[in-house]
Design an enzyme around this catalytic site. Structure first.
Site, PDB file in Angstrom:
ATOM      1  N   LYS A 171      25.705 -35.716  25.115  1.00 49.49           N
ATOM      2  CA  LYS A 171      26.463 -36.960  24.929  1.00 49.49           C
ATOM      3  C   LYS A 171      27.870 -36.690  25.464  1.00 49.49           C
ATOM      4  O   LYS A 171      28.883 -36.783  24.758  1.00 49.49           O
ATOM      5  CB  LYS A 171      26.452 -37.317  23.423  1.00 49.49           C
ATOM      6  N   TYR A 190      23.996 -28.797  12.250  1.00 47.16           N
ATOM      7  CA  TYR A 190      23.222 -28.412  11.063  1.00 47.16           C
ATOM      8  C   TYR A 190      23.745 -27.124  10.431  1.00 47.16           C
ATOM      9  O   TYR A 190      23.492 -26.853   9.258  1.00 47.16           O
ATOM     10  CB  TYR A 190      21.731 -28.237  11.402  1.00 47.16           C
ATOM     11  N   ASP A 243      16.163 -32.569  17.357  1.00 49.56           N
ATOM     12  CA  ASP A 243      15.432 -32.916  16.139  1.00 49.56           C
ATOM     13  C   ASP A 243      14.914 -34.353  16.241  1.00 49.56           C
ATOM     14  O   ASP A 243      13.741 -34.654  15.984  1.00 49.56           O
ATOM     15  CB  ASP A 243      16.388 -32.765  14.942  1.00 49.56           C
ATOM     16  N   ASP A 259      21.305 -41.161  24.523  1.00 47.06           N
ATOM     17  CA  ASP A 259      20.856 -42.528  24.229  1.00 47.06           C
ATOM     18  C   ASP A 259      19.908 -43.046  25.315  1.00 47.06           C
ATOM     19  O   ASP A 259      18.888 -43.675  25.018  1.00 47.06           O
ATOM     20  CB  ASP A 259      22.033 -43.484  23.988  1.00 47.06           C
ATOM     21  N   ASP A 303      10.851 -35.763  17.492  1.00 40.33           N
ATOM     22  CA  ASP A 303      10.038 -36.610  16.608  1.00 40.33           C
ATOM     23  C   ASP A 303       9.630 -37.889  17.328  1.00 40.33           C
ATOM     24  O   ASP A 303       8.505 -38.365  17.189  1.00 40.33           O
ATOM     25  CB  ASP A 303      10.804 -36.948  15.322  1.00 40.33           C
TER      26      ASP A 303
END
Ligand SMILES: NC(=O)c1ccc[n+]([C@@H]2O[C@H](COP(=O)([O-])OP(=O)(O)OC[C@H]3O[C@@H](n4cnc5c(N)ncnc54)[C@H](O)[C@@H]3O)[C@@H](O)[C@H]2O)c1
Length: 354
Positions: A186, A141, A242, A218, A246
């Site tokens: 990851k 980001y 992020d 994942d 959620d």
């Protein structure tokens, strides 16, 4: 104690929930003999409309001088044109960077009354009590961006120092809880994740009493739905956090219930509900204020060191969750104001009993 609290109402339901949070802080100040001062400043779309800047200089200065910051929410369709020169979310990102708040802390506990509203079966959500720590000021980001007519890039970069400090935050927190850290990455694909994993393993050696497990992002996305009660502290980088936070938030039964704190900088922490500006219900008194009120409890505990006061607010929210008429998202028909009033009354009763 004296404390200067900056309030950033923002957009949509932001002002409605922020004023609920301020009402609770005022009551706590009065009941426990503290001197809190509140100053309101513009952020997000509201700040773009008034000052042409999602984080105007006056807001920056006030945030840098504050003891704690309470934020509502930013954004909305009015400012969502992708070609607009400035967007409300830029105000949030700039504020996080300005304050150096690198650790976003999101606790997730499932209240029995909200369990029926969770998309998961009650036997899956029983006993869920976890905390996400999302790295907040690094990664993709904040990396360099390029765009040509037929290609675009977003750079993801992490330094050892950035990973170390958020990792220590996670291990320190785990020591006060069930002593387990799950580090999400990851590492089978990304170089930044391989660095993340090696730093996590090195830091874990300083915390022999805390168990560390590594989880690929994942599979973490699946495990959050199949066995969420197995997790204690989950630490991850900015973008994975992020998305996963959620996903986790829906387990609580409503977005309106979950608080957050952004911590770790030299100055004030930022406290806000995890939900957005909910333009669909803005101005209708339907917003659930409990996520903001629980954020206020985090503010009292983490920025002001007032744990009895924080416990009082949390106990009051528990009482209202158990016994009160709730807002529509939780199956009730109470207004934002009525739920806030019920929490204020419960705070009074808890403080009286204490
Ligand atoms: N930190 C922030 O300020 C933040 C976070 C997420 C989204 N946003 C922005 O908010 C705007 C709307 O985004 P969105 O619709 O994807 O997410 P949202 O969280 O605003 O709303 C999603 C759904 O949840 C409901 N909801 C959210 N908070 C609620 C509450 N307190 N009480 C009752 N119901 C509630 C909404 O009515 C909506 O149906 C966008 O502009 C987005 O960029 C801001």
């Amino acid at each position: 104690m004296k404390a200067s609290i900056v309030v950033l109402p923002g957009d949509g339901i932001g002002p409605e929930v922020a004023s609920a949070g301020v009402a609770v802080l005022r009551q706590i100040a009065e009941r426990f003999g503290h001197d809190f001062t509140f100053t309101e400043h513009a952020i997000g779309g509201d700040a773009i409309d008034r000052f042409g800047d999602p984080l105007p200089p006056a807001t920056r200065e006030a945030c840098l001088a504050a003891d704690a910051i309470l934020l509502g929410a930013v954004g909305g369709p009015k400012w969502s044109d992708p070609n607009a020169p400035v967007r409300p979310e830029q105000g949030l990102l700039a504020m996080r960077k300005l304050l150096g708040v690198f650790a976003n802390v999101r606790p997730l506990k499932l209240h029995p009354r909200a369990a029926a509203l969770s998309p998961l079966k009650p036997e899956r959500t029983k006993g869920v009590d976890l905390v996400f720590i999302r790295e907040l000021t690094g990664g993709i980001y904040f990396g360099a961006k390029t765009r040509t007519d037929d290609a675009a890039t977003d750079e993801c970069r992490y330094t050892v120092g950035e990973i170390e400090r958020v990792m220590r935050h996670a291990f320190d927190l785990a020591r006060t809880r069930r002593k387990k850290v799950t580090s999400v990455d990851k590492a089978n694909v990304l170089e930044t994740s391989r660095l993340w994993r090696s730093v996590a393993t090195r830091i874990a050696a300083d915390y022999p009493d805390v168990e560390l497990e590594h989880q690929l992002v994942d599979s973490m996305a699946m495990h959050l739905l199949t066995r969420p009660a197995d997790y204690d502290v989950i630490v991850t980088e900015n973008m994975f956090g992020d998305i996963l936070t959620d996903e986790a938030s829906v387990l609580a039964g409503s977005l309106g219930l979950s608080p957050s704190a952004s911590l770790g900088g030299p100055g004030a922490g930022v406290y806000e509900p995890i939900h957005g500006s909910a333009p669909d219900i803005a101005g209708k008194a339907l917003a659930n204020p409990l996520g903001t009120i629980l954020s206020v409890a985090m503010l009292l505990r983490h920025s002001l060191g007032l744990s009895t006061e924080a416990d009082t607010v949390e106990a009051a929210v528990d009482y209202v969750m158990e016994n009160g008429n709730l807002t529509r998202d939780l199956g009730g028909d109470a207004t934002t104001h009525a739920v806030t009033r019920a929490v204020l009354d419960a705070c009074e009763a808890k403080a009286e009993a204490a």
